[in-house]
Design a protein around this motif. Structure first.
Motif, PDB file in Angstrom:
ATOM      1  N   ASP A 141      -2.537  -9.666   1.396  1.00 24.39           N
ATOM      2  CA  ASP A 141      -3.972  -9.465   1.167  1.00 24.39           C
ATOM      3  C   ASP A 141      -4.314  -8.794  -0.151  1.00 24.39           C
ATOM      4  N   ASN A 142      -3.329  -8.570  -0.999  1.00 24.70           N
ATOM      5  CA  ASN A 142      -3.561  -7.835  -2.237  1.00 24.70           C
ATOM      6  C   ASN A 142      -2.766  -8.425  -3.389  1.00 24.70           C
ATOM      7  N   PRO A 143      -3.231  -8.229  -4.621  1.00 26.43           N
ATOM      8  CA  PRO A 143      -2.399  -8.550  -5.785  1.00 26.43           C
ATOM      9  C   PRO A 143      -1.151  -7.664  -5.784  1.00 26.43           C
ATOM     10  N   SER A 144      -0.145  -8.091  -6.511  1.00 30.58           N
ATOM     11  CA  SER A 144       1.098  -7.323  -6.581  1.00 30.58           C
ATOM     12  C   SER A 144       0.877  -5.973  -7.257  1.00 30.58           C
ATOM     13  N   LYS A 145       1.661  -4.986  -6.858  1.00 35.33           N
ATOM     14  CA  LYS A 145       1.753  -3.770  -7.639  1.00 35.33           C
ATOM     15  C   LYS A 145       2.164  -4.163  -9.066  1.00 35.33           C
ATOM     16  N   PRO A 146       1.703  -3.447 -10.098  1.00 35.19           N
ATOM     17  CA  PRO A 146       0.984  -2.162 -10.068  1.00 35.19           C
ATOM     18  C   PRO A 146      -0.537  -2.266 -10.027  1.00 35.19           C
ATOM     19  N   ASN A 147      -1.089  -3.430  -9.716  1.00 35.61           N
ATOM     20  CA  ASN A 147      -2.533  -3.525  -9.529  1.00 35.61           C
ATOM     21  C   ASN A 147      -2.956  -2.491  -8.480  1.00 35.61           C
ATOM     22  N   PRO A 148      -4.036  -1.740  -8.693  1.00 38.09           N
ATOM     23  CA  PRO A 148      -4.410  -0.663  -7.778  1.00 38.09           C
ATOM     24  C   PRO A 148      -5.119  -1.113  -6.508  1.00 38.09           C
ATOM     25  N   SER A 149      -5.213  -2.419  -6.278  1.00 38.13           N
ATOM     26  CA  SER A 149      -5.951  -2.928  -5.122  1.00 38.13           C
ATOM     27  C   SER A 149      -5.500  -2.311  -3.801  1.00 38.13           C
ATOM     28  N   MET A 150      -4.201  -2.172  -3.595  1.00 39.32           N
ATOM     29  CA  MET A 150      -3.713  -1.650  -2.307  1.00 39.32           C
ATOM     30  C   MET A 150      -4.240  -0.251  -2.044  1.00 39.32           C
ATOM     31  N   LEU A 151      -4.237   0.600  -3.068  1.00 36.40           N
ATOM     32  CA  LEU A 151      -4.721   1.966  -2.871  1.00 36.40           C
ATOM     33  C   LEU A 151      -6.237   2.005  -2.730  1.00 36.40           C
ATOM     34  N   ARG A 152      -6.922   1.139  -3.450  1.00 34.98           N
ATOM     35  CA  ARG A 152      -8.380   1.092  -3.296  1.00 34.98           C
ATOM     36  C   ARG A 152      -8.764   0.677  -1.874  1.00 34.98           C
ATOM     37  N   ARG A 153      -8.073  -0.315  -1.343  1.00 35.30           N
ATOM     38  CA  ARG A 153      -8.384  -0.761   0.018  1.00 35.30           C
ATOM     39  C   ARG A 153      -7.964   0.276   1.052  1.00 35.30           C
ATOM     40  N   ALA A 154      -6.853   0.964   0.796  1.00 40.84           N
ATOM     41  CA  ALA A 154      -6.432   2.027   1.709  1.00 40.84           C
ATOM     42  C   ALA A 154      -7.478   3.135   1.757  1.00 40.84           C
ATOM     43  N   ALA A 155      -7.985   3.516   0.593  1.00 36.93           N
ATOM     44  CA  ALA A 155      -9.026   4.542   0.544  1.00 36.93           C
ATOM     45  C   ALA A 155     -10.263   4.098   1.297  1.00 36.93           C
ATOM     46  N   ALA A 156     -10.661   2.849   1.094  1.00 34.83           N
ATOM     47  CA  ALA A 156     -11.844   2.331   1.782  1.00 34.83           C
ATOM     48  C   ALA A 156     -11.641   2.304   3.293  1.00 34.83           C
ATOM     49  N   ASP A 157     -10.444   1.925   3.727  1.00 36.51           N
ATOM     50  CA  ASP A 157     -10.151   1.898   5.165  1.00 36.51           C
ATOM     51  C   ASP A 157     -10.364   3.261   5.807  1.00 36.51           C
ATOM     52  N   CYS A 158     -10.057   4.323   5.078  1.00 31.23           N
ATOM     53  CA  CYS A 158     -10.075   5.673   5.632  1.00 31.23           C
ATOM     54  C   CYS A 158     -11.323   6.465   5.246  1.00 31.23           C
ATOM     55  N   GLY A 159     -12.208   5.841   4.468  1.00 31.60           N
ATOM     56  CA  GLY A 159     -13.406   6.531   4.031  1.00 31.60           C
ATOM     57  C   GLY A 159     -13.119   7.676   3.079  1.00 31.60           C
ATOM     58  N   LEU A 160     -12.075   7.516   2.254  1.00 30.60           N
ATOM     59  CA  LEU A 160     -11.663   8.563   1.333  1.00 30.60           C
ATOM     60  C   LEU A 160     -11.877   8.144  -0.108  1.00 30.60           C
ATOM     61  N   GLU A 161     -11.831   9.136  -0.993  1.00 31.87           N
ATOM     62  CA  GLU A 161     -11.826   8.875  -2.421  1.00 31.87           C
ATOM     63  C   GLU A 161     -10.385   8.687  -2.887  1.00 31.87           C
ATOM     64  N   LEU A 162     -10.204   8.015  -4.017  1.00 30.99           N
ATOM     65  CA  LEU A 162      -8.852   7.750  -4.505  1.00 30.99           C
ATOM     66  C   LEU A 162      -8.100   9.023  -4.871  1.00 30.99           C
ATOM     67  N   ASN A 163      -8.820  10.099  -5.226  1.00 31.22           N
ATOM     68  CA  ASN A 163      -8.133  11.354  -5.540  1.00 31.22           C
ATOM     69  C   ASN A 163      -7.740  12.132  -4.290  1.00 31.22           C
ATOM     70  N   GLU A 164      -8.014  11.571  -3.117  1.00 34.99           N
ATOM     71  CA  GLU A 164      -7.577  12.164  -1.854  1.00 34.99           C
ATOM     72  C   GLU A 164      -6.349  11.438  -1.296  1.00 34.99           C
ATOM     73  N   ILE A 165      -5.720  10.619  -2.141  1.00 32.90           N
ATOM     74  CA  ILE A 165      -4.562   9.828  -1.751  1.00 32.90           C
ATOM     75  C   ILE A 165      -3.363  10.239  -2.599  1.00 32.90           C
ATOM     76  N   VAL A 166      -2.200  10.276  -1.968  1.00 32.00           N
ATOM     77  CA  VAL A 166      -0.935  10.417  -2.695  1.00 32.00           C
ATOM     78  C   VAL A 166      -0.089   9.183  -2.388  1.00 32.00           C
ATOM     79  N   MET A 167       0.432   8.556  -3.435  1.00 31.55           N
ATOM     80  CA  MET A 167       1.349   7.432  -3.289  1.00 31.55           C
ATOM     81  C   MET A 167       2.769   7.947  -3.392  1.00 31.55           C
ATOM     82  N   ILE A 168       3.607   7.584  -2.411  1.00 34.00           N
ATOM     83  CA  ILE A 168       5.015   7.985  -2.404  1.00 34.00           C
ATOM     84  C   ILE A 168       5.862   6.721  -2.479  1.00 34.00           C
ATOM     85  N   GLY A 169       6.669   6.598  -3.540  1.00 27.84           N
ATOM     86  CA  GLY A 169       7.441   5.369  -3.713  1.00 27.84           C
ATOM     87  C   GLY A 169       8.667   5.568  -4.577  1.00 27.84           C
ATOM     88  N   ASP A 170       9.484   4.526  -4.642  1.00 29.21           N
ATOM     89  CA  ASP A 170      10.766   4.616  -5.348  1.00 29.21           C
ATOM     90  C   ASP A 170      10.794   3.839  -6.653  1.00 29.21           C
TER      91      ASP A 170
END
Length: 229
Positions: A141-170
């Motif tokens: 449902d999203n463009p590939s990383k590093p496009n920020p779509s996944m985090l934008r949609r995650a924020a929208a799902d939770c009713g949060l702002e993007l600065n209220e999210i931390v991404m943890i990855g390798d």
């Protein structure tokens, strides 16, 4: 700022050790299409990208039609592999305990991955993690990383702002996605990209274990989950 915060995890190389299965499936896909044999280190480099994008990086000389054909062959190989008894993708040490601690501290949990939704569902079922993640963003449902779509949609799902999210990855793809979204970024050292690559892509901290994950996330966000602002 809301009192809620969201920890979004990559899957392959961050939560689960899936490199053997990914390399095996890609090798079979290449073989079935008479493309030769990819080097394992080549395949590990593209883990984290969405599948067609990964195939394009691996085969830059090939046509988009070939990239899609390799992606389809990979999916077939992976589906067959999941039916075998010895293809479990194990959780990395400390994952379950870290998720438990974060939930106790009031964090919401999410996933952002280049896997398909079918692949994610299979992983969650295998490790009895269903229902732990309030938002699941996949390559379906999203463009590939590093496009920020996944985090934008995650924020929208939770009713949060993007600065209220931390991404943890390798991978650098995870860190660059967080940078593009202006979210916090925490790397892990046991995956598929080097410490230098993670830091250059924007990792604020790189963890060697999940033991102090909650403290690190508090530090990069500058608050305790549940604290009213």
């Amino acid at each position: 700022m809301s009192h809620l915060r969201l920890a979004v995890f990559d899957v392959d190389g961050t939560l689960v050790d899936s490199q053997h299965n990914i390399v095996s499936a890609m090798t079979e896909a290449w073989s079935n299409l008479n493309l030769g044999i990819p080097r394992p280190e080549q395949v590990r480099r593209i883990i984290g990208l969405s599948l067609v994008d990964a195939c394009a990086v691996l085969l830059p000389w090939a046509t988009p039609t070939t990239h899609r054909a390799v992606a389809d062959a990979y999916k077939e190989a992976f589906r067959a592999m999941r039916l075998l008894p010895d293809t479990m993708e194990p959780l990395f040490p400390g994952v379950r305990e870290a998720l438990d601690r974060l939930e106790r501290e009031g964090w919401l949990l999410g996933l952002a991955t280049g896997k398909s939704r079918r692949g994610v569902d299979s992983m969650l079922q295998a490790h009895e993690l269903e229902g732990r993640f309030v938002t699941i963003q996949t390559a379906d449902d999203n463009p590939s990383k590093p496009n920020p779509s996944m985090l934008r949609r995650a924020a929208a799902d939770c009713g949060l702002e993007l600065n209220e999210i931390v991404m943890i990855g390798d991978t650098a793809y995870d860190m660059a996605m967080a940078a593009a979204a202006r979210s916090a970024a925490v790397g892990v050292s046991w995956g598929y990209h080097s410490l230098d690559e993670l830091q250059r892509a924007g990792a604020q901290v790189v963890l060697d274990t999940f033991d102090n994950l909650t403290e690190v996330l508090d530090a990069v966000t500058g608050e305790k989950a549940g604290d009213a602002q």
